[in-house]
Design a protein around this motif. Structure first.
Motif, PDB file in Angstrom:
ATOM      1  N   TRP A 281      17.249  -4.997   7.301  1.00  0.00           N
ATOM      2  CA  TRP A 281      17.756  -4.128   6.246  1.00  0.00           C
ATOM      3  C   TRP A 281      17.958  -2.681   6.672  1.00  0.00           C
ATOM      4  N   PRO A 282      18.940  -2.431   7.544  1.00  0.00           N
ATOM      5  CA  PRO A 282      19.228  -1.048   7.945  1.00  0.00           C
ATOM      6  C   PRO A 282      19.657  -0.175   6.770  1.00  0.00           C
TER       7      PRO A 282
ATOM      8  N   LEU B 247      12.676  -0.383   4.036  1.00  0.00           N
ATOM      9  CA  LEU B 247      12.380  -1.721   3.514  1.00  0.00           C
ATOM     10  C   LEU B 247      11.771  -2.624   4.581  1.00  0.00           C
ATOM     11  N   ARG B 248      12.144  -2.415   5.849  1.00  0.00           N
ATOM     12  CA  ARG B 248      11.607  -3.270   6.911  1.00  0.00           C
ATOM     13  C   ARG B 248      10.099  -3.093   7.083  1.00  0.00           C
ATOM     14  N   GLU B 249       9.552  -1.983   6.564  1.00  0.00           N
ATOM     15  CA  GLU B 249       8.110  -1.745   6.655  1.00  0.00           C
ATOM     16  C   GLU B 249       7.366  -2.176   5.398  1.00  0.00           C
ATOM     17  N   ARG B 250       8.081  -2.711   4.421  1.00  0.00           N
ATOM     18  CA  ARG B 250       7.432  -3.178   3.190  1.00  0.00           C
ATOM     19  C   ARG B 250       8.084  -4.485   2.734  1.00  0.00           C
ATOM     20  N   LYS B 251       8.210  -5.426   3.689  1.00  0.00           N
ATOM     21  CA  LYS B 251       8.910  -6.676   3.393  1.00  0.00           C
ATOM     22  C   LYS B 251       8.201  -7.519   2.334  1.00  0.00           C
ATOM     23  N   ASP B 252       6.902  -7.311   2.154  1.00  0.00           N
ATOM     24  CA  ASP B 252       6.194  -8.062   1.108  1.00  0.00           C
ATOM     25  C   ASP B 252       6.737  -7.738  -0.280  1.00  0.00           C
TER      26      ASP B 252
ATOM     27  N   PRO C 195       0.807  -1.232   0.000  1.00  0.00           N
ATOM     28  CA  PRO C 195       0.000   0.000   0.000  1.00  0.00           C
ATOM     29  C   PRO C 195       0.834   1.273   0.000  1.00  0.00           C
ATOM     30  N   GLN C 196       1.992   1.240   0.713  1.00  0.00           N
ATOM     31  CA  GLN C 196       2.833   2.447   0.751  1.00  0.00           C
ATOM     32  C   GLN C 196       3.334   2.818  -0.642  1.00  0.00           C
ATOM     33  N   ILE C 197       3.786   1.814  -1.404  1.00  0.00           N
ATOM     34  CA  ILE C 197       4.310   2.067  -2.749  1.00  0.00           C
ATOM     35  C   ILE C 197       3.182   2.479  -3.693  1.00  0.00           C
TER      36      ILE C 197
END
Length: 447
Positions: free
Chosen positions: A359-360, A317-322, A152-154
Motif C-alpha cells: 500500500w504505497p 498502512l504497511r506498518e499497521r496491517k492488522d 498500538p500506533q492508532i
C-alpha cells in the motif's frame, strides 16, 4: 469511566478441580472470576456480564472451546480468548491463534507465565474499550467520520488527541500521503471545545504561490491586479475555530516569515491595508516531509518550533496491517450505502491479497480499491476480478506464501514475547520456551 480492579475473567472448564484451582489463583491475584463448566452456560454469562478475558479448556463434552471461540469471534471480537489444552489438541489451539486467539497453554500451565499473559490480555481489552470511548467522543460533529484501527500506533494517536484537543497549542501532523492526516486534524477540532466554530483546511501544495498569501490573509480592493473587491482571508474565516495548513512545507520562506508573525502576534494585515486585525484560531499543520532536514534551506527553524508544539506521527498502512480488515469493513459499509447496494463481503482470497500488499498510497489507496470493487461487484462478495489486477497478479502464490509464513510468524512472536517477558534474559527465555540455549540463539539468528 475505567475500572480500578484487575478485571473480570470467565473460566470455562468441565474439570471441577482445574476450575477450582485456577479460579482460586486468579481470585487471589485480584480478578473477579466467573465460572462455567460448559459452553452454553458460558455464553449465557457473556450476555449478562462485561468480561475482560476468557480462559477456556479446549476439549469439553458437547461443545468445545473452539466453538466458544468462534462464537466470541463473531459476537464479541474484542474479548481476548486464552486456551488451556492437552498435548493432543495443540494443533487446534495453534490454528485458533492464527485466527485471532490471544494465547494457548498446555495443561498444567506455568502459572507465572499464565498470570503475565492474562494481565496483558486484560490490558488489551481495556485499551480497546478506551479507544472506542475516545472514538465516540471525537466523532460527535464530524458526520460520523472517525479514525479506524486498534493497533498500538492508532491507540496512541487517539490518546494524544484526547489529551490535547482542547488546548490552544499548535499541532504538527506528520505522515506519508494518504495516511489520514486530515482525519486526525478533524478529530482534534470536532472533539474539542471549538467544535461549534469553523474548521478551515488549506492545501498549501495545491494553491498557486502567488495567490496563497491573499488566500490566507485576505486583501483589499485594488491590492493587486484582479482584486476587484475586498476579500476575507482564511485566518479570519476560522475565527474562534481551527485552521489546518495541509502540506505546510510547500509555503515559500518569505511567506513563512509573515506566518510566524501571525502566530506570535495573533493578528493579520490584509494585502493592501495597514490595519491590524486580531484573530483567534487554533493552528494545525500537516506535512509528508521531514521538515527538520529542510531547516535553513526550505523551512524556517523558528517557524518549525512554533508549529511543532505537539507532534502526531501517522503511520503508513504497511506498518499497521492488522487494521486492514477493520478499514475494509468501514469502507464496505460506506460505499455500499452510497451506491445503495446491499451489504457485500470480501472473499478470503481478496483479503489475503489486501493483507499482503504494501500500500504505497496508504489508506487512501485502500479506500479507492474498495470503492472500485463495490461499483464492479455483482455478487454477495468481492472477488479477485473486482480488484485491480496489479494487486492480485500471482495472488494464489501470495496466499500460499501467507499460509507458509503462519508458523514462522508464530515462532517470531513466541521468541519476541519470551524475550520481553524475561527482560532480555536469553537463557531464561530459552527455558520458558522449553528449548536449549543453543537452539534459542539459532532461532534468534534465523529470525
Amino acid at each position: 469511566m475505567y475500572e480500578t480492579d484487575k478485571g473480570k475473567i470467565l473460566m470455562v472448564d468441565d474439570e471441577p478441580n482445574a476450575l477450582t484451582v485456577l479460579s482460586a489463583i486468579l481470585s487471589h491475584e485480584g480478578y473477579d472470576v466467573l465460572k462455567s463448566d460448559n459452553v452454553d452456560y458460558a455464553i449465557e454469562i457473556l450476555h449478562k456480564e462485561t468480561v475482560d478475558a476468557i480462559v477456556t479448556d479446549m476439549k469439553m463434552p458437547e461443545k468445545d472451546g473452539l466453538e466458544l471461540f468462534q462464537y466470541v469471534s463473531k459476537t464479541l471480537p474484542d474479548i481476548p480468548v486464552i486456551f488451556l489444552t492437552a498435548y493432543g489438541t495443540v494443533d487446534s489451539a495453534v490454528s485458533a491463534m492464527t485466527h485471532g486467539a490471544f494465547y494457548y497453554f498446555i495443561k498444567p500451565p506455568d502459572y507465572v507465565k499464565f498470570k503475565s499473559v492474562l494481565a496483558r490480555a486484560v490490558e488489551q481489552r481495556r485499551l480497546r474499550r478506551e479507544v472506542e470511548y475516545l472514538r465516540r467522543k471525537l466523532s460527535t460533529m464530524d458526520g460520523g467520520n472517525h479514525i479506524v484501527g486498534n493497533t498500538p500506533q492508532i491507540m496512541q494517536i487517539l490518546k494524544t488527541i484526547e489529551a490535547v484537543k482542547d488546548s490552544a497549542s499548535s499541532v504538527l501532523i506528520c505522515g506519508e500521503t494518504g495516511t489520514g492526516k486530515e482525519l486526525v486534524a478533524r478529530a482534534l477540532h470536532f472533539g474539542s471545545i471549538r467544535r461549534d466554530k469553523p474548521f478551515i483546511a488549506i492545501n498549501c501544495a495545491a494553491m498557486p504561490k502567488e495567490l496563497i498569501e491573499s488566500e490566507l490573509f485576505g486583501c483589499e480592493k485594488g491590492a493587486f491586479t484582479g482584486a476587484v473587491a475586498r476579500r476575507i482571508g482564511k485566518f479570519e474565516e476560522a475565527a474562534g475555530g481551527t485552521i489546518l495548513l495541509d502540506e505546510i512545507g510547500e509555503i515559500d520562506p518569505p511567506l513563512q516569515a509573515k506566518l510566524l508573525r501571525v502566530l506570535q502576534e495573533r493578528e493579520i494585515e490584509r494585502l493592501g491595508s495597514n490595519k491590524k486585525i486580531k484573530v483567534d484560531f487554533r493552528l494545525l499543520s500537516s506535512t509528508n516531509r521531514d521538515l527538520n532536514k529542510e531547516i535553513g534551506v526550505k523551512f524556517r527553524e523558528d517557524l518549525l518550533y512554533r508549529i511543532n508544539v505537539v507532534k502526531i506521527e501517522v503511520p503508513p498502512l504497511r506498518e499497521r496491517k492488522d487494521d486492514i480488515p477493520l478499514l475494509v469493513d468501514q469502507f464496505l459499509k460506506e460505499f455500499c450505502a452510497r451506491e445503495q447496494k446491499k451489504p457485500v463481503g470480501v472473499s478470503e482470497e481478496v483479503m489475503s491479497v489486501l493483507l499482503e500488499h504494501n500500500w504505497p498510497g496508504n489508506v487512501r489507496q485502500l479506500s479507492n480499491v474498495i470503492e472500485r470493487a463495490i461499483v464492479l461487484a455483482k455478487g454477495k462478495e468481492i472477488t479477485l476480478k473486482d480488484i485491480p489486477e496489479e494487486l492480485w497478479k500471482g495472488g494464489q502464490k501470495a496466499k500460499t506464501v501467507s499460509v507458509k509464513r503462519t508458523l514462522k510468524d508464530l515462532e517470531i512472536h513466541a521468541v519476541r514475547e519470551a524475550l520481553q517477558m524475561c527482560n532480555g534474559n536469553k537463557s531464561l527465555a530459552a527455558r520458558n520456551l522449553g528449548i536449549s540455549r543453543k537452539a534459542f540463539y539459532k532461532r534468534l539468528k534465523e529470525l
